[in-house]
Design a protein around this motif. Structure first.
Motif, mmCIF file in Angstrom:
data_model
loop_
_atom_site.group_PDB
_atom_site.id
_atom_site.type_symbol
_atom_site.label_atom_id
_atom_site.label_comp_id
_atom_site.label_asym_id
_atom_site.label_seq_id
_atom_site.Cartn_x
_atom_site.Cartn_y
_atom_site.Cartn_z
ATOM 1 N N GLY A 195 -0.869 2.359 -3.313
ATOM 2 C CA GLY A 195 -2.024 3.203 -2.606
ATOM 3 C C GLY A 195 -2.828 2.131 -1.772
ATOM 4 N N SER A 196 -3.099 0.713 -2.456
ATOM 5 C CA SER A 196 -3.478 -0.460 -1.602
ATOM 6 C C SER A 196 -3.035 -1.576 -1.895
ATOM 7 C CB SER A 196 -5.119 -0.292 -2.050
ATOM 8 O OG SER A 196 -5.376 -0.680 -3.286
ATOM 9 N N VAL A 197 -3.521 -2.638 -1.208
ATOM 10 C CA VAL A 197 -2.814 -3.981 -1.773
ATOM 11 C C VAL A 197 -3.696 -4.399 -3.072
ATOM 12 C CG1 VAL A 197 -2.915 -6.398 -1.348
ATOM 13 C CG2 VAL A 197 -2.430 -4.935 0.564
ATOM 14 N N PRO A 203 0.851 -1.408 -0.045
ATOM 15 C CA PRO A 203 -0.078 0.111 0.075
ATOM 16 C C PRO A 203 0.770 1.584 0.136
ATOM 17 C CG PRO A 203 -0.976 -1.622 1.523
ATOM 18 C CD PRO A 203 0.280 -2.059 1.239
ATOM 19 N N GLU A 204 2.019 1.150 0.619
ATOM 20 C CA GLU A 204 2.765 2.406 0.620
ATOM 21 C C GLU A 204 3.143 2.980 -0.635
ATOM 22 O OE1 GLU A 204 7.347 3.403 2.182
ATOM 23 O OE2 GLU A 204 6.248 1.648 2.922
#
Length: 587
Positions: A222-224, A218-219
């Motif tokens: 933005g998201s998995v 996510p880093e």
């Protein structure tokens, strides 16, 4: 990257093995051009299919996939995943027809299907265009990828790396012909896959396994879900709905691309020609598509995701270097040698095929057809070896002038846009003639060049590719259809000769079946049903394996279950089609 004696022993042993195989098949390849370019038409399906897979597993392929994943997540692979549909058409509609045609190259097919000066011109032009120009571009960008790997690993320049890569490959290729190529392909595929899986395991170990990777994605994305989703969604900023629809609804049948030609062609057709019979041709292409799309991509994807976590600054500055960076920084001794050998294997399998395949065009469709038609077989083999070496030198020149791997990929797709439909329909519609193909190629080239010059669409438009593709396909299709109706049909004698040899199905040849008082051509519906099942099989396994890796058990069970059901349907269909002479049309 520092290599130990153990690493060097592995690398040297691999090269000695490859050269040994090449030397072992030299005498057999020297008999005639059928042995040199088609292995005497004696290849079993598993060897021909594995050779196809190995050829598409080039040194640049993991780098290109890494770039797609780094920029757009797993869903970025739809640039090539859409070609599953084209590959399955080749399996169930075209493989048996290619084998039945009995030609040496897919370019020779032109004068089997068409007659006259237009057909002769088209055959010669496509032989030079594909065998020399396009083939050199492909080998150049593949060598550029390998040169990047060697340059980062051993700190040597691009030109030196290119000569090192090509030298050994060209040597055993020109000696052994296709026999040596396909046997080394099988060995090289095993080595290349082992190296890919090993690198994925080590990369995951560095980031803390699958759980550690998913915690850190996510880093950067933005998201998995943005990182690992196989479907980009309809509202993706980088892949708007219209572009996605072009990928899955147009590109796979409209664009020519090596290894995924509409209706088959190129080295895929060469391997089909080389198989023992039609059934072996079908099974070879089926195995190729399963391995190419469903089994092979996930180790590369895992390395790409891990590399983004480890080297986030390279994601935007040099994403193709991510894969090599993981290899250089995180492999222990011995495994460095294995990975370099696996890259060499991936590279050599692709280059060896392109050298042999490209030379087959220049010999069979230019030299033998127009320059020296009546020489002895051994003469053609000698000239084939000389041209193989010359083609290798041309590809070195191309390599040092290519700047961006993905750029060459995009150029290939653009130049082939709009021509696919004529390649699909020429088998099933008698009215298509040589001028149809000439018009399609010329129009696609002019429209693509015109778009580059005029630039009617904004460079910042995320739908730029979709708009350009649709415009090119539309204009090209309209022009070649108009040319088809405005020019005479092929002579009836030529059409009858083609129909009797190839026996294509569908309504497009019904008038000739009636004229010959032959049984009506078989309906295409059962083969199209197998095509649908084939697509479901590949996508089910592809998505199911991914879900299994990321612990999405319900998705994995559902996808793999659907894939298995589709596979069972295909096996049932193949079991019913026992007569290798029946095919798409009654004899």
């Amino acid at each position: 990257m520092k290599l130990t004696w153990g690493d060097w022993i592995i690398i040297v042993a691999y090269f000695v093995l490859s050269l040994g195989i090449g030397v072992a098949y030299t005498r057999r390849a020297s008999r005639n051009v059928a042995e040199y370019f088609l292995s005497g038409r004696h290849l079993p399906w598993w060897l021909a299919g594995t050779s196809m897979v190995a050829t598409t597993f080039a040194a640049d392929t993991p780098l290109a996939v890494t770039e797609m994943v780094a920029r757009h997540g797993v869903a970025g692979n739809w640039l090539w995943w859409n070609f599953v549909m084209s590959g399955m058409l080749t399996v169930f509609l075209y493989a048996r027809l290619w084998r039945r045609a009995g030609v040496m190259t897919d370019v020779e097919f032109i004068e089997l299907r068409y007659a006259g000066r237009a057909a002769a011109f088209l055959r010669g032009f496509r032989a030079i265009y594909l065998g020399l120009l396009m083939n050199s571009l492909i080998m150049g960008w593949v060598t550029l990828g390998m040169a990047k790997v060697i340059g980062l690993s051993l700190n040597i320049g691009k030109l030196e790396a290119a000569f090192l890569c090509l030298g050994i490959t060209a040597f055993y290729s020109l000696l052994s012909g296709l026999w040596g190529v396909v046997v080394t392909d099988a060995v090289q595929f095993v080595i290349a896959m082992a190296g890919s899986v090993a690198l994925a395991v080590f990369a995951l170990g560095v980031v803390g396994g699958i759980s550690g990777l998913m915690a850190r994605l996510p880093e950067h994305f933005g998201s998995v879900d943005a990182a690992i989703a196989v479907w980009p969604g309809w509202d993706s900023a980088w892949l708007p709905a219209e572009t996605l629809l072009v990928y899955i609804g147009v590109q796979w049948w409209a664009s020519w691309y090596p290894g995924a030609e509409p209706g088959g062609g190129g080295y895929i057709a060469q391997r089909i020609f080389s198989t023992r019979d039609e059934r072996h041709g079908i099974l070879a292409t089926l195995w190729f598509n399963i391995a190419h799309y469903a089994l092979r991509p996930w180790p590369w994807i895992l390395v790409a995701l891990s590399a983004v976590v480890l080297y986030p600054h390279l994601r935007t500055t040099d994403p193709t270097a991510l894969y090599v960076r993981v290899m250089v920084d995180h492999l222990p001794p011995i495994w460095r040698g294995v990975l370099l050998a696996s890259f060499a294997a991936a590279y050599m399998s692709t280059i060896a095929t392109h050298l042999n395949w490209g030379t087959s065009y220049l010999i069979n469709d230019v030299y033998r057809r127009f320059i020296r038609p009546s020489a002895e077989e051994r003469h053609y083999v000698r000239v084939s070896r000389l041209l193989t070496g010359a083609l290798a030198l041309v590809s070195v020149f191309v390599t040092v002038n290519l700047q961006r791997i993905t750029g060459a990929w995009e150029l290939l797709l653009g130049l082939g846009a709009g021509t696919g439909l004529v390649y699909l329909l020429r088998w099933f519609w008698w009215r298509i003639n040589a001028w149809s193909e000439i018009a399609a190629m010329a129009t696609a080239l002019m429209v693509t060049a015109g778009l580059k010059i005029v630039r009617p669409f904004s460079e910042d438009d995320p739908s730029l590719y979709a708009k350009s593709m649709l415009l090119t396909v539309t204009v090209t299709t309209i022009i070649w259809l108009l040319v088809t109706w405005l020019t005479p049909a092929e002579p009836e004698a030529k059409l009858i000769e083609f129909y009797q040899r190839v026996r294509p199905g569908g309504p497009g040849w019904a008038p000739f079946a009636r004229r010959l008082d032959a049984p009506a051509p078989n309906a295409l519906a059962p083969y199209l049903a197998s095509w649908v099942l084939g697509c479901v099989l590949i996508y089910g396994f592809l998505f199911g394996i991914g879900a299994l890796i990321f612990g999405q058990w319900t998705k994995a069970l559902l996808s793999l279950g659907i894939g298995l059901l589709a596979g069972a349907g295909i096996l049932w269909s193949l079991a019913r089609d026992r007569d290798p002479q029946q095919g798409l049309c009654s004899s």
